[in-house]
Scaffold this active site. Structure first.
Site, short mmCIF file in Angstrom:
data_model
loop_
_atom_site.label_atom_id
_atom_site.label_comp_id
_atom_site.label_asym_id
_atom_site.label_seq_id
_atom_site.Cartn_x
_atom_site.Cartn_y
_atom_site.Cartn_z
CE LYS A 91 -4.13 -1.98 0.28
NZ LYS A 91 -5.15 -1.86 -0.78
CD GLU A 113 -10.00 3.74 0.71
OE1 GLU A 113 -9.87 4.95 0.47
OE2 GLU A 113 -9.28 2.87 0.15
CB SER A 379 -0.20 -8.11 -0.96
OG SER A 379 -1.04 -8.90 -0.14
C1 PLP Z 1 -1.70 -6.91 2.75
C2 PLP Z 1 -2.85 -6.59 1.86
N1 PLP Z 1 -2.98 -7.27 0.70
C3 PLP Z 1 -4.02 -7.04 -0.14
C4 PLP Z 1 -4.99 -6.10 0.16
C5 PLP Z 1 -6.12 -5.91 -0.80
O1 PLP Z 1 -6.09 -4.73 -1.51
P1 PLP Z 1 -5.77 -4.68 -3.05
O2 PLP Z 1 -6.67 -5.66 -3.72
O3 PLP Z 1 -6.04 -3.28 -3.44
O4 PLP Z 1 -4.33 -5.05 -3.24
C6 PLP Z 1 -4.89 -5.35 1.34
C7 PLP Z 1 -5.88 -4.33 1.67
O5 PLP Z 1 -5.93 -3.76 2.72
C8 PLP Z 1 -3.79 -5.61 2.21
O6 PLP Z 1 -3.63 -4.95 3.37
#
Ligand code: PLP
Length: 393
Positions: A91, A113, A379
Site C-alpha cells: 500500500k 479509507e 502483498s
Molecule cells: C496486505 C494486503 N494485501 C491485499 C490487500 C487488498 O487490496 P488490493 O486488492 O487493493 O491489493 C490489502 C488491503 O488492505 C492488504 O492490506
C-alpha cells in the site's frame, strides 16, 4: 493482443470504468484527470518518488525463490516480498505517490479509507513525512479486528473516524470518505487505496503499483535468464497489488494471470466477497464494474475473514480481465486462506497477511508443471492478523 494495461481517454477498460461522481466532486476529479499524467510522468516527480521508494520504502523488494514451498507443490515458486516494504505491505507505493501528487496540486488535507488498516497506516506515514493533515475512515468492525494498525495510525498523527453504517467495513469507509471529499473538495485530496473509484484513480493507483512487475522483470532476468514467468498470481480486494503484479505482463500473451478473491464461508453461503463469481454490472464508488448487488441494485454486504478483501466490488481493470478471460479467477474460502498462512509460516518462516494467504491458497487448487515459473505477490506481512491467527491455531 488487446491493450489491457491502461484505460481509454474516458477511463474505460472495455465496458468497465468511467467517472460517475456527484456534481460537487466533478471539479476535483476533472482537475486530477487533466493533471495526473503530466505530473507523475515528469522527470522531477519521477526522481523524487524514485528516491523515496528506494531509500524510504526500501525498494526493490526481494524476489525470493521459495525452495520448500516449491518442493511441496512440485513447481518453481518465487515470492515477491511486498511484505518487506516500510509499513508492511504494497500500500505504501501508492500512498506515497498520491501524497506527493497532492502536494503538487496544492492540497494540504488528506483523507483515506482503510479496511485492513495497511492503506491507512501507509497514508498516515506519507502524511507524517510530507507534513500533511491526515484523516482515515475505517469501518467499526475493522477497527476491532485490526487494532494494531489503528494504534499505529494514531501514533503517526492521523485522526481515525469510525464508519458505522452497513456492514461497518471497507465499503462503508469508502462511502464516508467520499462524503467528506464532497464537503471539502477544494482543500482535500482523497488517497484511494486501491484500483477503484472514478477515473483516473484506477489508472493512477495501477501506475504507482506497477513498480512491482517492473522489478519482477529484471529480477527474474537476473535469476533465471528470462523476464517473463509462466504465471503471476495475486489476491484481489479492490485489486491494487494484483494490478501492480500484472501490469507489465498483462499485454504479454505467454504470461498467465491468476487472481484470488475472498470466498468467505463459500460463494453460495451468503457470506462471501467473491465479486467475479457473484457480481453483476453496476456502479459502485464512482466507476462501472462488477458489483455484488440485489436485482434492484442494493449492494449486498460482503464477508471475508480478511478485512482487506472484504469488499463487494472489484476494480474495472480486473473486471475487464475477467470478462475477456485474460485472467483466471479463483475463490478462496476463509479456512483455505488460514491453512495456507500456516503452511507458509511453517515451510518458509514467513507469516503472511491474511489477504496474501488467499493468493497462496491457489497452489492447492491448480496443478502447475514442474518447470513452470510461478510468481506470487506476497502483498503484506501478518503482524496485523496475529489475533485472528492465534484464535485459529
Ligand atoms: C496486505 C494486503 N494485501 C491485499 C490487500 C487488498 O487490496 P488490493 O486488492 O487493493 O491489493 C490489502 C488491503 O488492505 C492488504 O492490506
Amino acid at each position: 493482443m488487446k491493450n489491457y494495461k491502461n484505460p481509454d481517454e474516458n477511463g474505460y477498460y472495455g465496458e468497465f470504468g468511467g467517472a460517475f461522481v456527484p456534481e460537487m466532486l466533478f471539479p476535483n476529479v476533472e482537475e486530477l484527470q487533466n493533471n495526473y499524467l503530466n505530473i507523475i510522468e515528469s522527470a522531477e516527480f519521477k526522481e523524487e518518488f524514485g528516491d523515496l521508494l528506494k531509500n524510504y520504502v526500501g525498494r526493490a523488494t526481494p524476489l525470493y525463490f521459495a525452495k520448500n514451498l516449491s518442493e511441496k507443490y512440485q513447481t518453481q515458486i518465487f515470492l515477491k516480498r511486498e511484505d518487506l516494504n516500510h509499513t508492511g505491505a504494497h500500500k505504501i507505493n501508492n500512498a506515497l505517490g498520491q501524497a506527493l501528487l497532492a502536494k503538487k496540486l496544492g492540497k494540504h488535507r488528506i483523507i483515506a479509507e482503510t479496511g485492513a488498516g495497511q492503506h491507512g497506516v501507509a497514508t498516515a506515514t506519507a502524511c507524517a513525512l510530507l507534513g500533511l493533515e491526515c484523516i482515515v475512515y475505517m469501518g467499526e468492525v475493522d477497527i476491532a479486528r485490526q487494532a494494531p494498525n489503528v494504534a499505529r495510525m494514531k501514533m503517526l498523527g492521523a485522526t481515525v473516524i469510525p464508519a458505522t453504517s452497513g456492514s461497518k467495513t471497507l465499503k462503508d469507509a469508502v462511502n464516508e470518505a467520499l462524503r467528506d471529499w464532497i464537503n471539502n473538495s477544494t482543500t482535500t485530496h482523497y488517497i484511494i487505496g486501491s484500483v477503484v473509484g472514478p477515473h483516473p484513480f484506477p489508472d493512477l493507483v495501477a501506475r504507482f503499483q506497477s513498480v512491482i512487475s517492473e522489478e519482477i522483470k529484471w529480477q527474474l532476468k537476473e535469476k533465471i535468464g528470462r523476464e517473463n514467468p509462466d504465471y503471476v498470481m495475486a489476491c484481489v480486494g479492490g485489486g491494487s497489488n494484483a494490478a501492480g503484479t500484472f501490469y507489465h505482463f498483462v499485454n504479454e500473451e505467454n504470461v498467465k494471470l491468476i487472481a484470488a478473491e475472498a470466498g468467505g464461508f463459500g460463494v453460495d453461503s451468503g457470506k462471501s466477497a467473491a465479486t467475479t463469481f457473484l457480481g453483476t454490472l453496476g456502479v459502485l464508488h464512482g466507476s462501472k464494474s462488477l458489483v455484488m448487488q440485489t436485482d434492484d441494485g442494493q449492494v449486498i454486504e460482503p464477508h471475508s475473514i480478511s478485512a482487506g478483501l472484504d469488499y463487494p466490488g472489484i476494480g474495472p481493470f480486473h473486471a475487464n480481465l475477467f470478462k475477456d478471460k485474460r485472467a483466471e479467477f479463483f475463490s478462496i474460502n476463509d479456512d483455505e486462506a488460514l491453512k495456507s498462512a500456516m503452511e507458509l509460516t511453517k515451510l518458509e518462516g514467513i507469516i503472511p497477511a491474511l489477504e496474501s494467504a488467499h493468493a497462496l491458497a491457489v497452489l492447492e487448487k491448480k496443478k502447475f508443471r514442474e518447470d513452470d515459473v510461478v510468481v506470487i505477490c506476497l502483498s503484506g506481512r501478518g503482524d496485523k492478523d496475529m489475533e485472528t491467527y492465534l484464535k485459529h491455531l
